[in-house]
Design a protein around this motif. Structure first.
Motif, PDB file in Angstrom:
ATOM      1  N   ARG A 181      -6.774 -16.261 -18.821  1.00 52.92           N
ATOM      2  CA  ARG A 181      -7.242 -15.656 -19.279  1.00 52.92           C
ATOM      3  C   ARG A 181      -7.703 -14.305 -19.740  1.00 52.92           C
ATOM      4  O   ARG A 181      -6.568 -13.555 -19.516  1.00 52.92           O
ATOM      5  N   ILE A 182      -8.360 -13.997 -19.797  1.00 49.42           N
ATOM      6  CA  ILE A 182      -8.777 -12.175 -21.031  1.00 49.42           C
ATOM      7  C   ILE A 182     -10.272 -11.451 -21.016  1.00 49.42           C
ATOM      8  O   ILE A 182     -11.008 -12.127 -20.525  1.00 49.42           O
ATOM      9  N   ARG A 183     -10.352 -10.236 -20.648  1.00 53.28           N
ATOM     10  CA  ARG A 183     -11.348  -9.568 -20.744  1.00 53.28           C
ATOM     11  C   ARG A 183     -11.209  -8.828 -21.495  1.00 53.28           C
ATOM     12  O   ARG A 183     -10.637  -7.562 -22.189  1.00 53.28           O
ATOM     13  N   LEU A 184     -12.806  -8.783 -22.406  1.00 58.45           N
ATOM     14  CA  LEU A 184     -13.046  -8.199 -23.578  1.00 58.45           C
ATOM     15  C   LEU A 184     -14.288  -7.114 -22.750  1.00 58.45           C
ATOM     16  O   LEU A 184     -14.472  -7.626 -22.021  1.00 58.45           O
ATOM     17  N   THR A 226     -12.532 -19.474 -25.059  1.00 61.88           N
ATOM     18  CA  THR A 226     -13.610 -19.593 -24.646  1.00 61.88           C
ATOM     19  C   THR A 226     -14.595 -18.892 -23.888  1.00 61.88           C
ATOM     20  O   THR A 226     -13.509 -18.516 -22.763  1.00 61.88           O
ATOM     21  N   PHE A 227     -15.584 -18.898 -23.672  1.00 63.04           N
ATOM     22  CA  PHE A 227     -16.456 -18.151 -22.262  1.00 63.04           C
ATOM     23  C   PHE A 227     -17.527 -18.796 -22.740  1.00 63.04           C
ATOM     24  O   PHE A 227     -18.609 -19.556 -23.168  1.00 63.04           O
ATOM     25  N   GLY A 228     -17.372 -19.326 -21.093  1.00 62.57           N
ATOM     26  CA  GLY A 228     -18.575 -20.590 -20.707  1.00 62.57           C
ATOM     27  C   GLY A 228     -19.153 -21.333 -21.351  1.00 62.57           C
ATOM     28  O   GLY A 228     -19.618 -22.028 -21.371  1.00 62.57           O
ATOM     29  N   THR A 267     -18.353  -5.748 -19.317  1.00 65.41           N
ATOM     30  CA  THR A 267     -16.897  -6.608 -19.624  1.00 65.41           C
ATOM     31  C   THR A 267     -17.282  -8.415 -19.570  1.00 65.41           C
ATOM     32  O   THR A 267     -18.065  -8.803 -18.790  1.00 65.41           O
ATOM     33  N   VAL A 268     -16.668  -8.763 -19.874  1.00 66.00           N
ATOM     34  CA  VAL A 268     -16.824 -10.650 -19.483  1.00 66.00           C
ATOM     35  C   VAL A 268     -14.961 -11.126 -19.583  1.00 66.00           C
ATOM     36  O   VAL A 268     -14.043 -10.645 -20.888  1.00 66.00           O
ATOM     37  N   TRP A 269     -15.123 -11.541 -19.170  1.00 65.26           N
ATOM     38  CA  TRP A 269     -13.795 -12.920 -19.157  1.00 65.26           C
ATOM     39  C   TRP A 269     -13.956 -14.116 -19.532  1.00 65.26           C
ATOM     40  O   TRP A 269     -14.921 -15.044 -19.428  1.00 65.26           O
ATOM     41  N   SER A 270     -12.896 -14.471 -20.656  1.00 64.09           N
ATOM     42  CA  SER A 270     -12.978 -15.666 -21.049  1.00 64.09           C
ATOM     43  C   SER A 270     -12.690 -16.840 -20.043  1.00 64.09           C
ATOM     44  O   SER A 270     -11.905 -16.884 -19.030  1.00 64.09           O
ATOM     45  N   ASP A 271     -12.609 -18.034 -20.243  1.00 69.29           N
ATOM     46  CA  ASP A 271     -12.865 -19.397 -19.758  1.00 69.29           C
ATOM     47  C   ASP A 271     -11.081 -19.235 -19.200  1.00 69.29           C
ATOM     48  O   ASP A 271     -10.272 -18.805 -20.471  1.00 69.29           O
TER      49      ASP A 271
END
Length: 396
Positions: free
Chosen positions: A64-67, A101-103, A115-119
């Protein structure tokens, strides 16, 4: 192997996901394998892509990555994000570049200040890998969030070239990381991580660029070879950063939650900071700095993690050194060594100082400005850390 996945034995060779994906905005299960503290950058550029090279610590699956849009003043959309393995320069290994992807969606909008984490991306990511995250934003504007002193060559280009494995389009070099502030993996059960909270020494200034010779990098290599459950290392250093005051970056106190305590799998916070508070001659006393340390330790313990303190290194010869600042450093170091408030202590002052002038760094370890160690000094610091102290028991 799932249909459509690459056959190449490279990053993220396909494996089945063993658990259902978490929500993209929630805390991911797993362990942080790379991180860099975000700060306010210049204005973002709409329609630009970034190809960001980062070096992992812990290996595992389901990357996963965090943006980060932590310092943005408006929502920020990413409409194409990929992860692959670097071959050379901006070129990727064939078959390694895969969409994130994200959600479940290919596009994600990150609110200002968030911030947001990827799937999770099914597959295996080895330890010590040069991971490449390519991202594109069609509407970037206002303050960008990122890490300006990466000491790692990354790349940018106009337009969306994120899906391409060729490096041909990536003609704009950059020494910063934009929008990406963490990567995690699902590691074997019981695996943990350490987060290094620090300033320019932790950030790696005066170490050789593009070779991963910051002291947390050397620590990560030690941990990979050692019989320990701690494998992940998050480098949360910001050049010029202070414990008590903002600028550069938010103070250690103000960024502790986002940069450190929120990172998945962090078992121990390694606090090595204070020289910028001392040398700035802003009136900060040893008592002030000790109060800041105590707050960090208390908040770390409240989060169920252990706190390791490191003594402030010598800096005589740096233009802001004087006997008054040295007196504060000595008082602060006495507290770190003897107070018992940290779960463990690493004496970086002892490692770095000259036996002939203990207020000055040993010349063989000095990067040249008398405050930042060179590559040899960075390795000496990492070698001095008791690895068992990083694998502390947080259940007591």
């Amino acid at each position: 192997m799932r249909a459509g996945l690459p056959l190449a034995v490279v990053l993220l060779t396909a494996v089945a996901c063993q658990s259902p994906p978490a929500e993209a905005t929630g805390d991911p299960s797993g362990v942080v394998t790379w991180a860099a503290s975000a700060d306010r950058m210049g204005d973002g550029v709409a329609g630009r892509s970034y190809r960001l090279v980062v070096h992992t610590s812990a290996g595992g699956t389901d990357l996963r990555i965090r943006l980060s849009n932590a310092f943005g003043d408006r929502p920020l959309t990413f409409d194409s994000v990929y992860a692959g393995i670097r071959k050379q320069g901006a070129e990727l290994r064939p078959g390694s570049n895969r969409r994130l992807t994200f959600g479940g969606a290919r596009t994600v909008t990150v609110p200002a200040g968030s911030t947001v984490w990827s799937d999770p991306l099914p597959g295996r990511l080895p330890a010590a890998t040069n991971l490449v995250v390519s991202l594109h934003s069609p509407d970037a504007g206002g303050p960008a969030s990122g890490h300006w002193m990466a000491l790692q060559s990354s790349y940018a280009t106009p337009g969306d070239h994120t899906a391409e494995e060729s490096g041909a389009a990536w003609t704009i070099p950059t020494g910063s990381w934009f929008y990406l502030d963490a990567v995690s993996v699902r590691a074997p059960a019981g695996t943990g991580a350490v987060a290094a909270l620090g300033d320019s020494i932790t950030d790696g200034w005066q170490s050789t660029a593009d070779l991963n010779r910051r002291w947390p990098d050397y620590l990560a290599r030690r941990l990979q070879r050692a019989d320990t459950a701690v494998k992940g290392v998050a480098n949360e250093g910001i050049s010029g950063n202070k414990v008590l005051a903002d600028n550069p970056g938010q103070s250690a106190l103000n960024r502790l939650e986002r940069d450190v305590l929120s990172q998945p799998g962090v078992r121990t916070v390694f606090l090595f900071q204070g020289v910028n508070d001392i040398k700035a001659h802003t009136g900060v006393t040893a008592e002030d700095l000790i109060a800041g340390y105590r707050e960090i330790v208390e908040r770390t313990h409240a989060a169920g993690k252990c706190a390791v303190g490191a003594t402030v290194g010598p800096f005589k010869g740096w233009h802001e050194w004087d006997p008054a600042a040295e007196a504060v450093r000595q008082e602060v170091n006495t507290f770190i060594r003897t107070s018992g408030e940290f779960d463990a202590v690493t004496d970086f002052d002892r490692v770095l100082r000259s036996p002939y002038d203990p207020e000055r760094m040993l010349p063989a370890l000095d990067g040249g400005d008398h405050i930042h160690p060179n590559d040899k000094g960075m390795q000496a610091m990492a070698d001095a850390i008791d690895l068992t102290a990083l694998d502390c028991d947080t259940t007591g």
